[in-house]
Enzyme design. Sequence first.
Site, PDB file in Angstrom:
ATOM      1  N   LYS A  22      -9.358   8.098 -10.066  1.00  0.00           N
ATOM      2  CA  LYS A  22      -9.643   7.813  -8.646  1.00  0.00           C
ATOM      3  C   LYS A  22      -8.369   7.941  -7.821  1.00  0.00           C
ATOM      4  CE  LYS A  22      -9.681   3.341  -7.286  1.00  0.00           C
ATOM      5  NZ  LYS A  22      -8.830   2.937  -6.147  1.00  0.00           N
ATOM      6  N   ASN A  23      -7.268   7.385  -8.327  1.00  0.00           N
ATOM      7  CA  ASN A  23      -6.042   7.320  -7.524  1.00  0.00           C
ATOM      8  C   ASN A  23      -5.249   8.609  -7.512  1.00  0.00           C
ATOM      9  OD1 ASN A  23      -6.791   4.806  -6.793  1.00  0.00           O
ATOM     10  ND2 ASN A  23      -5.305   3.717  -8.073  1.00  0.00           N
ATOM     11  N   ARG A  99      -9.070   1.838   2.374  1.00  0.00           N
ATOM     12  CA  ARG A  99      -7.757   1.898   2.999  1.00  0.00           C
ATOM     13  C   ARG A  99      -7.080   3.261   2.834  1.00  0.00           C
ATOM     14  NH1 ARG A  99      -4.165   0.217   1.078  1.00  0.00           N
ATOM     15  NH2 ARG A  99      -2.876  -0.495   2.785  1.00  0.00           N
ATOM     16  N   CYS A 123      -6.851  -6.264   2.418  1.00  0.00           N
ATOM     17  CA  CYS A 123      -7.999  -6.375   1.512  1.00  0.00           C
ATOM     18  C   CYS A 123      -7.770  -7.642   0.699  1.00  0.00           C
ATOM     19  CB  CYS A 123      -8.103  -5.133   0.623  1.00  0.00           C
ATOM     20  SG  CYS A 123      -6.819  -5.074  -0.594  1.00  0.00           S
ATOM     21  N   ARG A 128      -1.219  -5.499   2.686  1.00  0.00           N
ATOM     22  CA  ARG A 128      -1.138  -4.058   2.415  1.00  0.00           C
ATOM     23  C   ARG A 128      -0.862  -3.251   3.689  1.00  0.00           C
ATOM     24  NH1 ARG A 128      -5.527  -2.246  -1.809  1.00  0.00           N
ATOM     25  NH2 ARG A 128      -3.987  -0.614  -2.166  1.00  0.00           N
ATOM     26  N   PRO A 129       0.238  -3.535   4.357  1.00  0.00           N
ATOM     27  CA  PRO A 129       0.589  -2.764   5.555  1.00  0.00           C
ATOM     28  C   PRO A 129       0.936  -1.319   5.194  1.00  0.00           C
ATOM     29  CG  PRO A 129       2.421  -4.128   4.883  1.00  0.00           C
ATOM     30  CD  PRO A 129       1.276  -4.481   3.981  1.00  0.00           C
ATOM     31  N   ILE A 130       1.004  -0.467   6.212  1.00  0.00           N
ATOM     32  CA  ILE A 130       1.482   0.910   5.954  1.00  0.00           C
ATOM     33  C   ILE A 130       2.723   1.179   6.798  1.00  0.00           C
ATOM     34  CG2 ILE A 130      -0.780   1.845   5.261  1.00  0.00           C
ATOM     35  CD1 ILE A 130      -0.941   3.132   8.079  1.00  0.00           C
ATOM     36  N   ASP A 131       3.500   0.110   7.039  1.00  0.00           N
ATOM     37  CA  ASP A 131       4.705   0.251   7.879  1.00  0.00           C
ATOM     38  C   ASP A 131       5.671   1.302   7.338  1.00  0.00           C
ATOM     39  OD1 ASP A 131       4.757  -1.852   5.852  1.00  0.00           O
ATOM     40  OD2 ASP A 131       6.847  -2.125   6.411  1.00  0.00           O
ATOM     41  N   ASP A 322      -2.506  -2.514 -11.680  1.00  0.00           N
ATOM     42  CA  ASP A 322      -3.955  -2.267 -11.755  1.00  0.00           C
ATOM     43  C   ASP A 322      -4.534  -2.614 -13.113  1.00  0.00           C
ATOM     44  OD1 ASP A 322      -4.070   0.680  -9.600  1.00  0.00           O
ATOM     45  OD2 ASP A 322      -3.816  -1.450  -9.213  1.00  0.00           O
ATOM     46  N   ARG A 414     -16.757   1.035  -6.692  1.00  0.00           N
ATOM     47  CA  ARG A 414     -15.828   1.786  -5.834  1.00  0.00           C
ATOM     48  C   ARG A 414     -14.843   2.574  -6.688  1.00  0.00           C
ATOM     49  NH1 ARG A 414     -12.671  -1.392  -1.416  1.00  0.00           N
ATOM     50  NH2 ARG A 414     -11.669   0.617  -1.590  1.00  0.00           N
TER      51      ARG A 414
HETATM   52  C1  EPZ Z   1      -1.743   2.323  -4.765  1.00  0.00           C
HETATM   53  O1  EPZ Z   1      -1.937   1.509  -3.620  1.00  0.00           O
HETATM   54  C2  EPZ Z   1      -3.052   2.277  -5.528  1.00  0.00           C
HETATM   55  N1  EPZ Z   1      -4.118   2.823  -4.694  1.00  0.00           N
HETATM   56  C3  EPZ Z   1      -3.372   0.835  -5.916  1.00  0.00           C
HETATM   57  O2  EPZ Z   1      -4.547   0.857  -6.698  1.00  0.00           O
HETATM   58  C4  EPZ Z   1      -2.222   0.296  -6.761  1.00  0.00           C
HETATM   59  O3  EPZ Z   1      -2.480  -1.050  -7.071  1.00  0.00           O
HETATM   60  C5  EPZ Z   1      -0.914   0.413  -5.985  1.00  0.00           C
HETATM   61  O4  EPZ Z   1      -0.704   1.786  -5.592  1.00  0.00           O
HETATM   62  C6  EPZ Z   1       0.294  -0.023  -6.814  1.00  0.00           C
HETATM   63  O5  EPZ Z   1       0.364   0.737  -7.978  1.00  0.00           O
HETATM   64  C7  EPZ Z   1      -4.230   4.164  -4.578  1.00  0.00           C
HETATM   65  O6  EPZ Z   1      -3.459   4.924  -5.152  1.00  0.00           O
HETATM   66  C8  EPZ Z   1      -5.353   4.667  -3.741  1.00  0.00           C
HETATM   67  P1  EPZ Z   1       1.783   0.569  -2.681  1.00  0.00           P
HETATM   68  P2  EPZ Z   1      -0.840   1.537  -2.435  1.00  0.00           P
HETATM   69  O7  EPZ Z   1       1.991   1.221  -1.354  1.00  0.00           O
HETATM   70  O8  EPZ Z   1      -0.205   2.868  -2.366  1.00  0.00           O
HETATM   71  C9  EPZ Z   1       3.593  -2.940  -0.039  1.00  0.00           C
HETATM   72  C10 EPZ Z   1      -6.664   0.178  -7.359  1.00  0.00           C
HETATM   73  O9  EPZ Z   1      -7.031  -0.881  -7.862  1.00  0.00           O
HETATM   74  N2  EPZ Z   1       3.684  -1.933   1.038  1.00  0.00           N
HETATM   75  O10 EPZ Z   1       2.480   1.138  -3.874  1.00  0.00           O
HETATM   76  O11 EPZ Z   1      -1.498   0.974  -1.234  1.00  0.00           O
HETATM   77  C11 EPZ Z   1       2.162  -3.241  -0.444  1.00  0.00           C
HETATM   78  O12 EPZ Z   1       1.615  -4.232   0.407  1.00  0.00           O
HETATM   79  C12 EPZ Z   1      -5.705   0.158  -6.200  1.00  0.00           C
HETATM   80  O13 EPZ Z   1      -6.993   1.330  -7.758  1.00  0.00           O
HETATM   81  C13 EPZ Z   1       4.274  -2.303   2.238  1.00  0.00           C
HETATM   82  O14 EPZ Z   1       4.685  -3.446   2.418  1.00  0.00           O
HETATM   83  O15 EPZ Z   1       0.223   0.496  -2.990  1.00  0.00           O
HETATM   84  C14 EPZ Z   1       2.317  -3.701  -1.867  1.00  0.00           C
HETATM   85  O16 EPZ Z   1       2.665  -5.073  -1.875  1.00  0.00           O
HETATM   86  C15 EPZ Z   1      -5.425  -1.261  -5.736  1.00  0.00           C
HETATM   87  N3  EPZ Z   1       4.370  -1.375   3.224  1.00  0.00           N
HETATM   88  C16 EPZ Z   1       3.484  -2.866  -2.402  1.00  0.00           C
HETATM   89  O17 EPZ Z   1       4.180  -2.386  -1.236  1.00  0.00           O
HETATM   90  C17 EPZ Z   1       3.907  -0.088   3.081  1.00  0.00           C
HETATM   91  O18 EPZ Z   1       4.041   0.718   4.027  1.00  0.00           O
HETATM   92  C18 EPZ Z   1       3.073  -1.660  -3.226  1.00  0.00           C
HETATM   93  O19 EPZ Z   1       2.096  -0.988  -2.493  1.00  0.00           O
HETATM   94  C19 EPZ Z   1       3.297   0.267   1.853  1.00  0.00           C
HETATM   95  C20 EPZ Z   1       3.202  -0.674   0.845  1.00  0.00           C
END
Ligand code: EPZ
Length: 435
Positions: A22-23, A99, A123, A128-131, A322, A414
């Site tokens: 999926k990812n 998201r 969620c 989970r910001p995208i800053d 995960d 999902r």
């Molecule tokens: C990806 O999410 C995966 N989703 C998640 O899988 C997975 O848990 C995660 O990576 C970590 O491995 C997909 O690939 C679609 P991150 P992502 O950005 O990219 C913080 C599942 O169960 N952060 O690596 O959203 C964030 O809040 C899902 O399949 C910021 O603060 O995760 C988190 O605490 C759940 N600002 C940490 O970084 C940002 O701009 C890591 O998040 C981006 C992230």
Amino acid sequence: MDRLVISGGAPLRGKVGVSGAKNAALPLMAASILSLEPLVLENVPPLGDLGTMGKLLAHMGGSVRMSSGGDPGTPETAVLDMGNLDKPEAPHELVKTMRASALVLGPLLARVGRARVSLPGGCAIGVRPIDMHLKALKDMGAEFDLSGGDIVAKAPGGFLRGAKIRFDTVTVTGTEHIMMAAALARGTTVIRNAAREPEVSDTGRALVKMGARIEGLGTDEIVVEGVPSLSSATHAVMSDRIEAGTLIAAAAAAGGKITLTGAPLSAMEAVLGKFGEAGLVFEILANENGGREGKDLVVSSPGGRLLAADATTMPHPGFPTDMQAQFMAAMTLADGVSIITETIFENRFMHVAELRRLGADITLEGRSAVVKGAKKLSGAPLTASDLRASAGLLIAALAADGVSRLSRVYHLDRGYDRLDLKLNLLGADITREKE
Ligand code: EPZ
């Protein structure tokens, strides 16, 4: 809404195939936006989130054709033709359910120079910001306004510029997002502190097939030299290391001996090592139709109780967040005390309260859960909260004596290609009914 009725206590036996990841499929579907010609994705798992992404691409004016879904583990082929893209936007009703829709922002800016994308909400597992995504796109020349919960974005002159990006912390989709945007940017982009997850590399490999110039995949520094356009490509999505890990956790908890075909073993060292520490025995067999790596993985439980083992979630190649809930489920019956620490998300212990309802002995101490192995678990009604928590609860219910009912199974659907059916193929007793 559906719920699953699980009669626990039976060991698992048999062989199942591992579906596409999926990812990896999600960013790959977003990458189709970058090309005027079709992107063909093979080995796409038929699951909820990908359906949502397909709806989003169609909403933008793309044509999305998916082959019909077959039996569990039967891969689908998606033909994604974004040649007629005429609506560069991702509305709230689609983004709120998934998201990762925000991943279309960078590709839209790179392709047409403008976009309107609903700012993704949080969620269950965190804000989970995208800053970091937005800051990196700004460094590449993008300009943003926020209007009515939507990000209104534009790239002055209709193009993004290559830039030197350094992420403060590792972000998986952030790395994928910027890699995609940079593929069509003018100039070279360097991404430092890049995520090393295998799904990031799989996305990069597909972009290279489309004509992108990318170096450093799998390392923490990825260099992308922008090109004027990308072309069509055919790419088989890598198989899902988290689905494979989830099935391994199920065999660990329920006992028995299962064989997984097509698991991406080279991407699973931390998971295999951790379950090995807990006493699982692995055997790798050659199998010409065992997926990209051509191998089968035979997983045997040690017969008696698992051994307690500690785990701390880390970015790849560390133990994946995960897999945290699924590993915890297996440790609830292990012999000893396991300390499971979640370092990636701030609220990813929603499964703990539900596991306690089965008789698990877990106490939370800050970012760690202290799991004291119980002699047995007893079935109970359970409520799913998020995708991987649902998988953890399902795994614990398989190991519990008696019947459990897991509601809100849409969380599971999902992200898993009919996990309940696959477990039934392995001898589990799970029925799906309307709630
Ligand atoms: C990806 O999410 C995966 N989703 C998640 O899988 C997975 O848990 C995660 O990576 C970590 O491995 C997909 O690939 C679609 P991150 P992502 O950005 O990219 C913080 C599942 O169960 N952060 O690596 O959203 C964030 O809040 C899902 O399949 C910021 O603060 O995760 C988190 O605490 C759940 N600002 C940490 O970084 C940002 O701009 C890591 O998040 C981006 C992230």
